[in-house]
Design a protein around this motif. Sequence first.
Motif, PDB file in Angstrom:
ATOM      1  N   MET A   1       0.819  -1.200   0.000  1.00  0.00           N
ATOM      2  CA  MET A   1       0.000   0.000   0.000  1.00  0.00           C
ATOM      3  C   MET A   1       0.858   1.257   0.000  1.00  0.00           C
ATOM      4  O   MET A   1       0.734   2.127  -0.841  1.00  0.00           O
ATOM      5  N   CYS A 299      -2.301 -15.065  27.833  1.00  0.00           N
ATOM      6  CA  CYS A 299      -3.372 -15.372  26.875  1.00  0.00           C
ATOM      7  C   CYS A 299      -3.317 -14.440  25.669  1.00  0.00           C
ATOM      8  O   CYS A 299      -3.517 -14.874  24.535  1.00  0.00           O
ATOM      9  N   SER A 300      -3.061 -13.132  25.905  1.00  0.00           N
ATOM     10  CA  SER A 300      -3.060 -12.209  24.759  1.00  0.00           C
ATOM     11  C   SER A 300      -1.908 -12.503  23.818  1.00  0.00           C
ATOM     12  O   SER A 300      -2.069 -12.447  22.605  1.00  0.00           O
ATOM     13  N   TYR A 303      -2.907 -15.361  21.834  1.00  0.00           N
ATOM     14  CA  TYR A 303      -3.930 -14.975  20.867  1.00  0.00           C
ATOM     15  C   TYR A 303      -3.308 -14.268  19.665  1.00  0.00           C
ATOM     16  O   TYR A 303      -3.626 -14.559  18.515  1.00  0.00           O
ATOM     17  N   LEU A 304      -2.393 -13.333  19.963  1.00  0.00           N
ATOM     18  CA  LEU A 304      -1.766 -12.585  18.871  1.00  0.00           C
ATOM     19  C   LEU A 304      -0.949 -13.516  17.984  1.00  0.00           C
ATOM     20  O   LEU A 304      -0.949 -13.385  16.764  1.00  0.00           O
ATOM     21  N   PHE A 309      -1.027 -11.911  14.090  1.00  0.00           N
ATOM     22  CA  PHE A 309      -1.132 -10.461  13.992  1.00  0.00           C
ATOM     23  C   PHE A 309       0.072  -9.856  13.273  1.00  0.00           C
ATOM     24  O   PHE A 309      -0.050  -8.943  12.487  1.00  0.00           O
ATOM     25  N   GLY A 310       1.286 -10.409  13.552  1.00  0.00           N
ATOM     26  CA  GLY A 310       2.480  -9.854  12.940  1.00  0.00           C
ATOM     27  C   GLY A 310       2.555 -10.096  11.431  1.00  0.00           C
ATOM     28  O   GLY A 310       3.364  -9.496  10.750  1.00  0.00           O
ATOM     29  N   LYS A 314      -2.615  -5.411   7.101  1.00  0.00           N
ATOM     30  CA  LYS A 314      -1.980  -4.224   6.544  1.00  0.00           C
ATOM     31  C   LYS A 314      -2.254  -3.010   7.403  1.00  0.00           C
ATOM     32  O   LYS A 314      -3.176  -3.001   8.183  1.00  0.00           O
TER      33      LYS A 314
END
Lengths: 314, 292
Positions: A1, A299-300, A303-304, A309-310, A314
């Motif tokens: 982008m 936990c987070s 989860y990530l 997430f990484g 975008k």
Amino acid sequence: MAQAAAVAKPPAPPAPRGRRRGSSTPRGLPYLLIAPAVLLMLGFIAYPVLSVFYYSLQHYNPTKPWRDGFAGLDNFVHAFTEDPLFWDTLGFSAKWVVVEVGLQLLFGLALALIVNQTFVGRAMGRALVFSPWAVSGVLTSVIWVLLFNSQTGITRYLADLGIGSYGTSWLSDTATVFPAAIVADLWRGVPFFAILILADLQSVSKDLYEAAEVDGAGKVRQFLHITLPHLKDAIVLSTLLRMVWEFNNVDLLYTLTGGGPAGETTTLPLYVATTSVDAHNFGYASALTTVAFVILLFCSVLYLRLSKFGGDSK
Amino acid sequence: MTPAPNSPSDSVGSRREPKRRRAWDEVPRWQIYLPLSVYLVFTLIPFYWIMLFALRPAGSTSLVPWPLTLEHFDKVWTERAFGTYFQNSVLVGLATLVMTTLVALAGGYALARFDFRVKRWFMLALLCSQFVPGALMLVPLFEIFAKLQMINSLGSVIIAETVFQLPLSMILISNFIKNVPYSLEEQAWVDGCSRFRAFCAVVLPLLRPGLIAVGSFAFVHSWNHFLFALMFLSNQELQTIPVGLNTLMSADSVDLGALAAGGIIAAVPVVIVFAFIQKWLITGFSAGAVKG
């Protein structure tokens, strides 16, 4: 982008602004747009989290102000070595979350598979079995307090059939309070899982089943090799989120059992709530909260990782 | 399906089509209706039970709500001040709905349509904040609102509810906006619209289902949630419905009829909202919650 934008800009100079007014948007606009959300979250989430960490190192009790002041790790030492209730609440939290979410997943999956079939009265059936999902924690408590009432509840009629006995409410007996609370929460939690799973079930391509059919795969193998793999990500993520939610949510247990009898149904967050709301021991409650944060942090991170997430977002 | 002009092959095609579908689709009917009925009984008995207590006279043990009476409703509404609680809850719910939707709409648009430097950090903060438990934040939040002199004002509850509703709402709305083609907006700019007008004229109408879903979630959440109101509002005149129910439950001698009637009053707005948005719920979920 970002690359595309950088490439697109240089040819633009001939008509940088006049061509279309949308592109004359001030550069600060996105920051302006997220500003209200950022301010609210900084003020009412980030700052409170930091103050919890700060208070956890303080003696802080409005009803005993003469003890206030820096406490170092006293609150934590007290929790880990002198407060048996703390360990009980940790144990109950684990038991509650694992049993509750495990059963929700099991029944939710079954329910979703059933209402995903085409049958007469499906829309009505779906609406009815999903309806408890809209019911709040407090209202769920009201309903099950009425059902478990020893004098006029359904338990009295069940006792007539030889299930349980007269006289004591299932909610005030240490032997029955855990299953009773589990059933009450399942009533509301299963539809939630079923809705999530159903949403994902509907995106499975039907061609896959037809192909499997042609290859001679039976119902069970189709479920194991097509349905389950397709649902895997959604199931893992929603289970994790749900575990956190069930761990954090205190509305139901606070009003249904109040954590009793004899602390038998006190989760760690419920213990925090009663320690701060009823006992006003803010310092100790903050230390307990910090422990809960460490558990949630784990936990987070999980989860990530699982939601990648990484990766591509975008 | 291939177009078949002559009737013989047409009839073959149409006979084959349902057969193939039946092969993978068909589950014996009893395997659907039996477990569904069992589950339906489990689902509906509790609803029946609360109606029973709310509608039959106090002290009755009849399993049918007969003779019908509205005395319990009358009692909670006037004597137990549920009329006032109801007003407060409506106020909190609507204010939370408006604030959440507006703030999440602005932020969601930024997330969907711009690349900016802190975006990744912002997204990370949104995701992480889902794990922050409201119940554990009672003490510092109480202090903040005390400093702002907002204890015993509905504003404190509205802000707290909005903040904890915001992250998920923003993720949902940005996903909805991503589904609206960017070219539609660009087209409007070419036609001379400002960015804001283009958004209002082109994007907003297409977002309606998403906004309804997000707004309803915010309303229902703040309607149901009770710890913030319990903690921040000690003035009884300002209490909300769930706190009223909690008071009824923890009273020394629990008035079961009043409790049931209060519970039904608490459920009515939620039932209305869900009946209204049902068809958007599953779309809303698959667009945002799972992916988010």
